[in-house]
Enzyme design. Structure first.
Site, short mmCIF file in Angstrom:
data_model
loop_
_atom_site.label_atom_id
_atom_site.label_comp_id
_atom_site.label_asym_id
_atom_site.label_seq_id
_atom_site.Cartn_x
_atom_site.Cartn_y
_atom_site.Cartn_z
N HIS A 41 -0.36 -2.87 1.88
CA HIS A 41 0.82 -3.52 1.30
C HIS A 41 2.08 -2.97 1.96
CE1 HIS A 41 -1.35 -4.67 -2.55
NE2 HIS A 41 -2.07 -3.63 -2.22
N GLU A 123 0.25 1.40 0.06
CA GLU A 123 1.57 0.81 0.25
C GLU A 123 2.28 1.52 1.40
OE1 GLU A 123 3.09 -1.63 -1.49
OE2 GLU A 123 1.98 -1.80 -3.39
N HIS A 159 -2.38 -7.52 1.78
CA HIS A 159 -2.24 -8.22 0.51
C HIS A 159 -2.14 -9.73 0.76
CE1 HIS A 159 -0.17 -7.90 -3.73
NE2 HIS A 159 -1.37 -8.41 -3.78
N ASP A 169 2.85 -9.68 2.06
CA ASP A 169 2.94 -8.34 2.65
C ASP A 169 1.59 -7.91 3.22
OD1 ASP A 169 2.15 -8.24 -0.18
OD2 ASP A 169 2.22 -6.08 0.00
ZN LIG Z 1 1.35 -6.05 -1.95
#
Ligand SMILES: [Zn+2]
Length: 191
Positions: A41, A123, A159, A169
């Site tokens: 992400h 992330e 994602h 993303d």
């Molecule tokens: Zn995401």
């Protein structure tokens, strides 16, 4: 020097080389779940502003929703990821990889729904569509290799690939061939 064993790198799903900040936003994985997917992400709060502590605060339910107008749009959101990689490559962990973090939402990978059940979410501090830093790729490759020592990882996806149309993303700025090269996993492991 022998390669470090998985147990030297991991303790109950926590990676020893990550900074730890416990998120309350997690739950048990389903019985018998095979943790075989890494989901990449991108995030920054507010979007496009780097270097603050807002993402860690969001994942730990300590973000001040009134601190920025953008936060009104996510007020009360309870989410988490297993890992977060800053622009300089600093690695954070919020949820044990043995547990189910809340990063993917409604999602599907190769016919399996609810990717949070069987994935590890990472992330990257960034903005979807924009480039990421060399230090971030280095950290992502390092933690992904360590994850694959401890869990039966078969794929890495964005994602955007598991929630197409809903999420975008990490986007076109993410260099998938670079991940393929540095991890040496089969081409079919990547989108
Ligand atoms: Zn995401």
């Amino acid at each position: 020097m022998p390669a470090p064993t998985a147990s030297a790198l991991w303790q109950e799903g926590w990676y020893r080389f990550a900074r730890r900040a416990d998120s309350p936003n997690f739950g048990p994985r389903p019985e018998g779940a095979s943790i075989d997917l890494i989901v990449v992400h991108s995030i920054s709060l507010p979007p496009g502003r780097y270097g603050g502590d807002e993402v860690q605060q969001l994942f730990c339910n300590t973000l001040d929703w009134d601190a920025h107008p953008y936060f009104q749009s996510i007020r009360g959101l309870k989410v988490s990821a297993h890992f977060y990689i800053r622009r300089g490559g600093e690695l954070w962990q919020f949820v044990s990889c043995d547990q189910r973090a809340w990063h993917a939402g409604a999602s599907s990978h190769q016919g399996r729904e609810n990717c949070n059940d069987f994935s590890i979410g990472i992330e990257l501090e960034g903005l979807e569509g924009q480039p990421f830093e060399p230090s971030q790729y280095e950290a992502l490759a390092g933690v992904s290799a360590a994850i694959a020592q401890a869990y039966p990882i078969r794929h890495m996806a964005g994602h955007e690939h598991i929630a197409p149309g809903r999420k975008a993303d990490p986007g076109a700025g993410f260099d998938w061939p670079a991940m393929h090269r540095s991890l040496g996993w089969p081409r079919s492991a990547f989108p």
